[in-house]
Design an enzyme around this catalytic site. Structure first.
Site, mmCIF file in Angstrom:
data_model
loop_
_atom_site.group_PDB
_atom_site.id
_atom_site.type_symbol
_atom_site.label_atom_id
_atom_site.label_comp_id
_atom_site.label_asym_id
_atom_site.label_seq_id
_atom_site.Cartn_x
_atom_site.Cartn_y
_atom_site.Cartn_z
ATOM 1 N N ASP A 183 0.820 -1.061 0.052
ATOM 2 C CA ASP A 183 0.160 -0.158 -0.055
ATOM 3 C C ASP A 183 0.792 1.342 -0.051
ATOM 4 O O ASP A 183 1.947 1.375 -0.734
ATOM 5 C CB ASP A 183 -0.975 0.109 1.211
ATOM 6 C CG ASP A 183 -2.065 0.623 0.966
ATOM 7 O OD1 ASP A 183 -2.253 2.007 0.883
ATOM 8 O OD2 ASP A 183 -3.237 0.104 1.190
ATOM 9 N N HIS A 218 -3.508 5.780 3.860
ATOM 10 C CA HIS A 218 -4.346 4.896 3.505
ATOM 11 C C HIS A 218 -3.833 3.629 3.910
ATOM 12 O O HIS A 218 -4.524 2.646 4.285
ATOM 13 C CB HIS A 218 -4.402 4.991 1.932
ATOM 14 C CG HIS A 218 -5.138 3.638 1.381
ATOM 15 N ND1 HIS A 218 -4.922 2.345 0.986
ATOM 16 C CD2 HIS A 218 -6.554 3.853 1.004
ATOM 17 C CE1 HIS A 218 -5.932 2.027 0.466
ATOM 18 N NE2 HIS A 218 -6.953 2.699 0.194
ATOM 19 N N SER A 374 -11.257 -0.792 -0.281
ATOM 20 C CA SER A 374 -10.139 -0.887 0.160
ATOM 21 C C SER A 374 -10.180 -1.128 1.924
ATOM 22 O O SER A 374 -9.290 -1.712 2.409
ATOM 23 C CB SER A 374 -9.243 0.479 0.095
ATOM 24 O OG SER A 374 -8.789 0.573 -1.088
#
Length: 436
Positions: A183, A218, A374
């Site tokens: 990620d 994220h 996600s």
């Protein structure tokens, strides 16, 4: 004539004596054979052949109670010679047992070897039975976490309404699993991870100058859902940051494949179970899909996001379309498919993905609430880590099958054409399935 009668009488008398003697010998022989009969045992049995939790190539051999010390010593001497010349690699006696002192005794040993050696042991009269070795697991009550996120609550309970808390088995869930977060990186110092998170690899920076943290948020959010102490499914898993996306949350497939490659290498060279999560994607790409499949084949259970193209076919995106990936769609807190979630045959399961709270990158205590497939994928990665812990002999494909088996069926509204109506569950009882 008299003489003939006398001789005949003597012969008849001797015949009767001979017959009597023969009968006596026959009776003694029968008695001896009867006494020896318990020693001439029938073929020993091989037990637990139907078990789904056997440890491959490991066996427990149990002696008959009548096997004395001399017999057992001779048995072990011959066994060790057999193991030395066996073609099975690493054949060995692991433990020897001798429990006595009461009315019941237990004597035997455990070993690692091939079935050919076991078949010969089953013919020996001193062996009572051979048992295939099986897994054992701690039996413990559920832990309860109040004030948990709705996503955690939902995967712990097959039906609405939400319970207002999250129940899970043990604080060591996933302790023997490495979770690779492919990620934007991970803020490893966040309080959610304690000392369980570390930097692994950076594909976004020049060689020798890695960025060892998350400058987007994220990846940290995803990692928190996988293994955070408050927001995570597998609260004892090790979190490893694999940075393939930059500060803007963007990257290239070349970088993504580099992260997959590094993850697979670490998994192959280690001894721990491996879970990967890719909450990322783009257009269909054969190379990304092939790299993902190869990583799964090498031992990595890989959860990936289905994509956020509002009902598009997930098979048209990568890595969502990879054959061996566990592709995850998103649901909301009313058990409806999230409007943004992709659909289709390439999805294996759904999980909570709308308005999920987890760790954030701006400080060691920061949190944020965001939405997307996600956010759904790391729920399944966390469940996969727990399944791996409870079923250590499973392959990644076996983990996916078990994640699907324990899911809640037909709970999702508007699941989408050709999508499986399966909602991920990480219930308190994550023990292996019972034998059928």
């Amino acid at each position: 004539v008299a003489m003939k009668l006398i001789v005949g009488s003597l012969l008849l008398r001797n015949f009767h004596l001979l017959l009597s003697s023969f009968s006596l010998v026959a009776m003694k022989l029968i008695v001896v054979l009867a006494a020896l009969l318990p020693l001439v045992a029938s073929r020993a049995m091989l037990l637990n052949t139907a078990s789904k939790t056997i440890v491959p190539d490991e066996f427990i051999v149990v002696f008959r109670s009548s096997a004395n010390l001399t017999t057992r010593a001779r048995h072990m001497e011959h066994l060790r010679l057999s193991l030395e010349i066996s073609s099975f690699e690493n054949s060995q006696v692991m433990h020897e047992y001798n429990i006595e002192g009461g009315d019941i005794v237990f004597r035997g040993y455990s070993m690692r070897t091939g079935i050919d050696v076991v078949e010969r042991l089953l013919e020996l009269p001193e062996v009572e039975y051979v048992s295939l070795n099986q897994e054992a697991h701690a039996l413990q009550v559920c832990n309860r976490q109040d004030e948990s996120t709705w996503g955690l609550e939902r995967i712990a309970k097959p039906d609405l309404p939400l319970a207002g808390y999250y129940e899970y088995t043990g604080d060591n869930a996933g302790a023997d699993v490495d979770c690779y977060v492919i990620d934007t990186g991970v803020r490893t110092t966040h309080v959610e991870f304690g000392t369980r998170a570390r930097f692994g690899y950076d594909a976004t920076s020049p060689a020798g100058s890695p960025i060892e943290t998350d400058d987007n948020g994220h990846g940290t959010h995803v990692a928190g859902t996988i293994g955070g102490i408050n927001y995570g499914v597998a609260k004892a898993a090790t979190i490893i940051g694999v940075k393939v996306l930059n500060q803007a949350g963007s990257g290239t497939y070349a970088q993504v494949i580099a992260g997959i490659d590094w993850t697979a290498l670490q998994c192959r060279s280690g001894t721990r179970k491996c879970v990967g999560n890719m909450s990322l994607g783009g257009g269909f790409d054969s190379a990304v899909n092939a790299a993902t499949d190869a990583a799964v084949s090498s031992g990595v259970f890989m959860a990936v996001a289905a994509g956020n193209s509002y009902g598009a076919n997930a098979c048209n995106y990568s890595p969502a379309g990879a054959n061996m990936a566990t592709t995850v769609g998103s649901t909301d807190n009313n058990d409806a498919r999230s409007a943004f979630s992709n659909i289709g045959t390439c999805i294996q399961i759904f999980a909570p993905g709308s308005s999920i709270t987890s760790a954030w990158y701006t400080s060691d205590t920061a949190t944020n609430t965001i939405s997307g497939t996600s956010m759904a994928s790391p729920h399944v990665a966390g469940v996969g880590a727990r399944v791996f812990s409870a079923n250590p002999t499973l392959t990644p494909g076996g983990v996916e099958a078990e994640v699907q088996r324990i899911s809640a069926v037909n709970k999702i509204a508007n699941v989408g054409t050709d999508s499986p109506n399966l909602l991920a569950q990480g219930t308190c009882d994550m023990q292996p399935p019972p034998d059928m």
